[in-house]
Structures are given as C-alpha cells and as structure tokens.
Design a protein around this motif. Sequence first.
Motif, PDB file in Angstrom:
ATOM      1  N   ASP A 145       8.483   2.615  -4.742  1.00  0.00           N
ATOM      2  CA  ASP A 145       8.273   2.691  -3.297  1.00  0.00           C
ATOM      3  C   ASP A 145       9.470   2.156  -2.511  1.00  0.00           C
ATOM      4  OD1 ASP A 145       6.463   3.554  -1.358  1.00  0.00           O
ATOM      5  OD2 ASP A 145       5.728   1.533  -0.980  1.00  0.00           O
ATOM      6  N   ARG A 200       0.867  -1.153   0.000  1.00  0.00           N
ATOM      7  CA  ARG A 200       0.000   0.000   0.000  1.00  0.00           C
ATOM      8  C   ARG A 200       0.909   1.209   0.000  1.00  0.00           C
ATOM      9  NH1 ARG A 200      -5.357  -0.085   0.930  1.00  0.00           N
ATOM     10  NH2 ARG A 200      -4.921  -2.167   0.242  1.00  0.00           N
ATOM     11  N   LEU A 201       0.519   2.199  -0.726  1.00  0.00           N
ATOM     12  CA  LEU A 201       1.372   3.384  -0.778  1.00  0.00           C
ATOM     13  C   LEU A 201       1.114   4.272   0.397  1.00  0.00           C
ATOM     14  CD1 LEU A 201       1.453   4.678  -4.365  1.00  0.00           C
ATOM     15  CD2 LEU A 201       3.186   3.544  -3.050  1.00  0.00           C
ATOM     16  N   ASN A 233       2.907   7.131   0.727  1.00  0.00           N
ATOM     17  CA  ASN A 233       3.933   8.091   0.367  1.00  0.00           C
ATOM     18  C   ASN A 233       3.348   9.064  -0.630  1.00  0.00           C
ATOM     19  OD1 ASN A 233       3.719   6.786  -2.003  1.00  0.00           O
ATOM     20  ND2 ASN A 233       5.835   6.183  -2.172  1.00  0.00           N
ATOM     21  N   ARG A 234       4.193   9.856  -1.189  1.00  0.00           N
ATOM     22  CA  ARG A 234       3.788  10.795  -2.212  1.00  0.00           C
ATOM     23  C   ARG A 234       2.429  11.408  -1.867  1.00  0.00           C
ATOM     24  NH1 ARG A 234       8.140   8.940  -2.832  1.00  0.00           N
ATOM     25  NH2 ARG A 234       9.108   8.153  -4.725  1.00  0.00           N
ATOM     26  N   ARG A 235       1.508  11.258  -2.827  1.00  0.00           N
ATOM     27  CA  ARG A 235       0.213  11.892  -2.730  1.00  0.00           C
ATOM     28  C   ARG A 235      -0.477  11.551  -1.413  1.00  0.00           C
ATOM     29  NH1 ARG A 235      -3.124  10.546  -7.839  1.00  0.00           N
ATOM     30  NH2 ARG A 235      -4.374   9.364  -6.383  1.00  0.00           N
ATOM     31  N   GLY A 236      -0.510  10.261  -1.134  1.00  0.00           N
ATOM     32  CA  GLY A 236      -1.209   9.810   0.062  1.00  0.00           C
ATOM     33  C   GLY A 236      -0.689  10.487   1.302  1.00  0.00           C
ATOM     34  N   TRP A 281       6.883  -1.751  -7.414  1.00  0.00           N
ATOM     35  CA  TRP A 281       7.002  -1.315  -6.008  1.00  0.00           C
ATOM     36  C   TRP A 281       8.458  -1.053  -5.640  1.00  0.00           C
ATOM     37  CZ3 TRP A 281       3.046   0.463  -3.478  1.00  0.00           C
ATOM     38  CH2 TRP A 281       1.767   0.012  -3.799  1.00  0.00           C
ATOM     39  N   GLY A 300      -3.824  -3.970  -4.668  1.00  0.00           N
ATOM     40  CA  GLY A 300      -3.339  -3.430  -5.938  1.00  0.00           C
ATOM     41  C   GLY A 300      -4.524  -3.056  -6.815  1.00  0.00           C
ATOM     42  N   THR A 301      -4.384  -3.327  -8.103  1.00  0.00           N
ATOM     43  CA  THR A 301      -5.445  -2.989  -9.054  1.00  0.00           C
ATOM     44  C   THR A 301      -6.566  -4.023  -8.967  1.00  0.00           C
ATOM     45  OG1 THR A 301      -3.672  -2.206 -10.490  1.00  0.00           O
ATOM     46  CG2 THR A 301      -5.856  -2.426 -11.480  1.00  0.00           C
ATOM     47  N   PHE A 302      -7.824  -3.559  -9.039  1.00  0.00           N
ATOM     48  CA  PHE A 302      -8.959  -4.481  -9.037  1.00  0.00           C
ATOM     49  C   PHE A 302      -9.530  -4.639 -10.445  1.00  0.00           C
ATOM     50  CE2 PHE A 302      -9.956  -2.084  -4.875  1.00  0.00           C
ATOM     51  CZ  PHE A 302      -8.815  -2.601  -4.295  1.00  0.00           C
ATOM     52  N   ASP A 305      -5.204   8.622   1.711  1.00  0.00           N
ATOM     53  CA  ASP A 305      -5.500   8.227   0.339  1.00  0.00           C
ATOM     54  C   ASP A 305      -4.473   7.178  -0.089  1.00  0.00           C
ATOM     55  OD1 ASP A 305      -5.966   8.115  -2.316  1.00  0.00           O
ATOM     56  OD2 ASP A 305      -5.534  10.226  -2.732  1.00  0.00           O
ATOM     57  N   THR A 306      -4.938   6.031  -0.542  1.00  0.00           N
ATOM     58  CA  THR A 306      -3.985   4.969  -0.894  1.00  0.00           C
ATOM     59  C   THR A 306      -3.351   5.175  -2.255  1.00  0.00           C
ATOM     60  OG1 THR A 306      -5.682   3.671  -1.978  1.00  0.00           O
ATOM     61  CG2 THR A 306      -5.303   3.239   0.357  1.00  0.00           C
ATOM     62  N   GLY A 307      -3.959   6.019  -3.090  1.00  0.00           N
ATOM     63  CA  GLY A 307      -3.477   6.144  -4.455  1.00  0.00           C
ATOM     64  C   GLY A 307      -4.175   5.166  -5.387  1.00  0.00           C
ATOM     65  N   PHE A 308      -5.042   4.318  -4.827  1.00  0.00           N
ATOM     66  CA  PHE A 308      -5.812   3.378  -5.648  1.00  0.00           C
ATOM     67  C   PHE A 308      -7.289   3.756  -5.652  1.00  0.00           C
ATOM     68  CE2 PHE A 308      -2.081   0.768  -4.732  1.00  0.00           C
ATOM     69  CZ  PHE A 308      -1.809   0.264  -5.991  1.00  0.00           C
ATOM     70  N   LEU A 335      -0.696   1.530 -12.791  1.00  0.00           N
ATOM     71  CA  LEU A 335      -0.839   2.043 -11.445  1.00  0.00           C
ATOM     72  C   LEU A 335      -1.233   3.507 -11.526  1.00  0.00           C
ATOM     73  CD1 LEU A 335      -0.293   0.244  -8.951  1.00  0.00           C
ATOM     74  CD2 LEU A 335       0.604  -0.631 -11.080  1.00  0.00           C
ATOM     75  N   GLU A 336      -2.312   3.845 -10.812  1.00  0.00           N
ATOM     76  CA  GLU A 336      -2.829   5.216 -10.857  1.00  0.00           C
ATOM     77  C   GLU A 336      -1.772   6.257 -10.529  1.00  0.00           C
ATOM     78  OE1 GLU A 336      -6.179   6.611  -8.624  1.00  0.00           O
ATOM     79  OE2 GLU A 336      -7.261   4.776  -9.121  1.00  0.00           O
ATOM     80  N   LEU A 337      -0.848   5.865  -9.656  1.00  0.00           N
ATOM     81  CA  LEU A 337       0.067   6.875  -9.138  1.00  0.00           C
ATOM     82  C   LEU A 337       1.015   7.437 -10.168  1.00  0.00           C
ATOM     83  CD1 LEU A 337       0.072   4.978  -6.015  1.00  0.00           C
ATOM     84  CD2 LEU A 337       0.285   7.444  -5.857  1.00  0.00           C
ATOM     85  N   ASP A 393       6.371  11.765   3.629  1.00  0.00           N
ATOM     86  CA  ASP A 393       7.012  11.252   2.429  1.00  0.00           C
ATOM     87  C   ASP A 393       7.770   9.949   2.671  1.00  0.00           C
ATOM     88  OD1 ASP A 393       7.266  11.429  -0.281  1.00  0.00           O
ATOM     89  OD2 ASP A 393       9.184  12.474  -0.218  1.00  0.00           O
ATOM     90  N   TRP A 394       7.320   9.185   3.636  1.00  0.00           N
ATOM     91  CA  TRP A 394       7.944   7.902   3.937  1.00  0.00           C
ATOM     92  C   TRP A 394       7.534   6.886   2.876  1.00  0.00           C
ATOM     93  CZ3 TRP A 394      11.569   5.939   6.981  1.00  0.00           C
ATOM     94  CH2 TRP A 394      11.606   4.555   7.186  1.00  0.00           C
TER      95      TRP A 394
END
Lengths: 255, 270
Positions: free
Chosen positions: A247, A3-4, A6-9, A243, A75-77, B89-92, A167-169, B105-106
């Motif tokens: 990541d 699971r992300l 990081n970044r946006r999340g 990943w 992941g992706t569904f 937000d998971t990004g998915f 991947l959306e990201l 930013d981890w």
Amino acid sequence: MSRLINRRGLIVGGAAAAGTLIAGCARVDRQWPAPALLDAADAFTRGAQRLLLGQRPLARELSLTDVSAHFPLSGTFMPAADSYKRLLEDDFAGWHLRVHGLVERPLELSLAELRALPSRTQITLHQCDEGWSAVAQWTGVPLARVLGLAGVQKRARYVVFHCLDQLELDGNYYYESLDLLDAAHPQTLLAYGMNGKPLPVQHGAPLRLRVELQIGYKNAKYVDRIEVVDSLGSIGKGRGGWWEDFDHAIWYAGL
Amino acid sequence: MERQIDLRHPWPVRLWHWMTALAVGVLLFTGLLLFDIHPRLYWGDDGHEGMPAFFSISAPDLNRPVLQTDLQVGRHHFDMTGRLGLAIDTGFGDKDFLVFPPPADWDFGATRGWHFLCAWILVLGAFAYGLYLLAGGRLRRTLWPARTELTFASLGRELSLHLRLRRARGEAARRYNLLQKVTYLVVIFGLIPLLIVSGLTMSNSVTTAFPDLYALFGGRQSARSIHFIAAMLLLVFIVVHVFQVFVAGFFNLMRSMITGRFAVEREEAP
C-alpha cells in the motif's frame, strides 16, 4: 492499522463515484521522482526524530482509569490458516517464538518461557493511521531482552517480524520491521497480555509487537518469528512491511 | 493616467509563496483523504467508533443500496440520505464508510507519506520565511499595521471598500491595507504554526520527546480536531485569497507574484 482504499476496494468505490477527484493527476504519485521524494522525506523524518529522541525518553504512560472500554479491531481478527486454529485449540502450548537470522544463538521460546522472562506492563495510547486512537494496558517481555538472549551480530541492522495471519488481499503473511534503535527501546514489547488478561485472538494472540514510538500498523499481531537482518531488501518487496510493500505506506512511521 | 511599475515581491517571497501553495494544496488534499477514512472528531485522548464525537458523518448500515447518511454536529443531526458518503470493500471482508471517493486506485498507505513530505516543505519554508520577515525588517515595513491605520475611521473605510469590491488605487495600492495585513499576520504567525504544532501532537515520537504537547491541546484527539478545524480555516483563507486576486486584477497580481513586477496606476493630481 491501515485500511485498504485501493485495488479491489477502490475499483468498486471508484466506479460508484461520480467523477473522481483529480483523476488526471492521480498517477503522478508513482512516477519518478515521486517515490524517491517520499522515501527521502521518510528518511528525513527518521533523522529528525532520532535527534529529538537522542536521550531515549519513554512514551507517555497512562493510568488504569484511562483504559478504553472498547479497543477497536483492525487488520486481521482471526488468522485463517488451519495451523493457527490447531495452535489455538491447544492454547498455544505447542507454539514457539523463533528468533533467527543474524544472531549468535538462534532461539525457540515457548509462551511459558516468554512469560517467565522479566516483564514490563505499560498503559499507552495506540494510534491508528486512520485517525482513531484507544488506550490499553499491555504486558510482555521487552524485545531488547529477547534480542539480548539471542545475541545480535555486528552486521545486524533491522528486526523483522513474521506473522501468522495472511492478508486476504494477496494471501501473503503479515510482516513488519523496525531498526535496532526502536527494537531496543525499553517500551518496545513482545506482548502476551492485554488489560490484565491473556492477549485475545482478535488482538494478536499469542504474541504481538508493541512499539510505542510508531503508529498502529507497525504493531504487528500474531508474531511467530523474529528475523534479524542487515538489509530489508530480501523481505517481501523490500520496503520492510506488508503495508509498506502493498500500500506504499511509509516505513518509519514515527510521525 | 500614468503607470508606474513597482518591484513588489522580492524573489524569496515569490519562491516561498509558490512552494507553500503547492505544499498546502497537497496537504489539504491528503488531509481530507485522511479525514475521509475516519470522518469523526473527538475531544480528549482516545476516540474511536462507538465513542461520542462532536462532529461525525456516518451511515448505520453500509449494505443498503442508498446509504442513510447522518451528519452530526454536537447534538444536531442532519439527514443526508443519498446525498453524502459511500461504502467501500475494505478487503478484510467488511465495508468501510467514506464521505467522498478518493482518486481511483489510490494507495491509502501513501497518503501519509505525501502529507509529511509536503509538511516538511511547509515547515522548513515557513521557518525560513519567518526569519526573512523578521531579520530584514520586512515584517515591520510590509505587514505590521501602522498606527494611523488602527482607527475606527480607517477600519470603516477599508471594510466599505472591501464590501463594495473596490480596488485600491494610487498610493494605497502600493501597500497592503489593514485587512490584508491582519489576515496575513494571522495566517503566517497563527494558523500555520497552529497547524504544524497540532499535527506534530499526533506523532508518537514527537509527543515522546515533548509530552507537554498533549497538555497543550487537551489530548491526541483534541489535537486532531483542532488540526482539522485549522485546516478548514486555511481553506477558507485560500478561497477568499484567490477570489480577491480576480477582483483586484488577476493579470497584474499574478505577474507581481511571478516576476515581482506590479503596476500601479497613478492618481491624477487634484
């Protein structure tokens, strides 16, 4: 699968957080010698586990009564590309698995051709790096069989799986890789069946990888193309998987 | 009052102590991040969202501005609304529940890499230190309780000194007392091995080589739960350990673990 955080999340999460933990030290993780140390530890783990797995034992297999009633999605569904939707409408009749790269005979195998190959069915515990685990029955053709048909060249070292889901990201297609030892393990499957039924879309139809010696995110879903290579350097950012590249996940994920 | 300087800790002990302290610090931190992404503990082999957990922290609706966080321990539920947890937000296209925020930013993916790097330091260090303790007879000399210590009177005296936060003086300060000995033995030969073995039971490859590990712990999720509980016990040990360093003389004890030199105040002759 990972699971992300990081970044946006995390920009969202981090902003909401009242005082981030060890904010001052957070950046130590990307400065020298941190990445080199992490890679060294991963290589050390791989070496240690190769010693343990010298006799090529099989991962534990469970029985039908152990199968989880519900298998979590990760992941992706549902791959977003129109091309995937067209394949799905057609029940993957027009889809072929491509095997190429450092092979003697590049292959294009339809789902029917894959199903016609000798298959293996195994009930195993899937472990996600998030901490959850679930049991399912997987049916597919051992990857070693497909690689045998294609004939792996002497220079070959790794097997890369290119997938149909983006991947959306970052919009990149998912990819993963294994070394030839794990690729040749008898329980490493290209699975087209799950719990006695065709592999559902949310679990990676038409074909997904099962690698029982490693953790969740190595088990790439929506596998479309298998590329045999001598180095991972030219794949993505060179760390061997989405990943791993995006990541900083570890590549040899046997622990 | 006369002071005497002991060479208390030989260099292998000091090296092991600080190496392990650093590794354990990172292990606890990354371990909590790994727990954070799935704050649920199960028993048995499989365990995931929707299955009964004996411990969980969750929120039913991640879209609410104030999360209705529920802390569950067995059959008991504690309302932690607004006090615990956040949604990210998971990004998915969906959200995920976390108990506490990770550093900005981890990379979650790197968490396991750090955990295993430090696990190797802990494992190899603990192995070498264990050999060192056993081989040189140090275990018997410094950590193994003497027969005279194993009496109710002696235990009562130790407990009383500890509860009143009294420092040991004179000859008594030169040795570990009974409570210290038992604690260090439990941590070195109980808790740390338990953490290592339960951690390895979460590994696909290791359990493939040693399938009996599953039977030993009662399943993969049981091993994860035991790993987490043992880690929390280790955290309790560390908190008490650090607290006692302050009570028993911060400067002297830190010097003894850095340079090896430990000052003992001699008692006046009666």
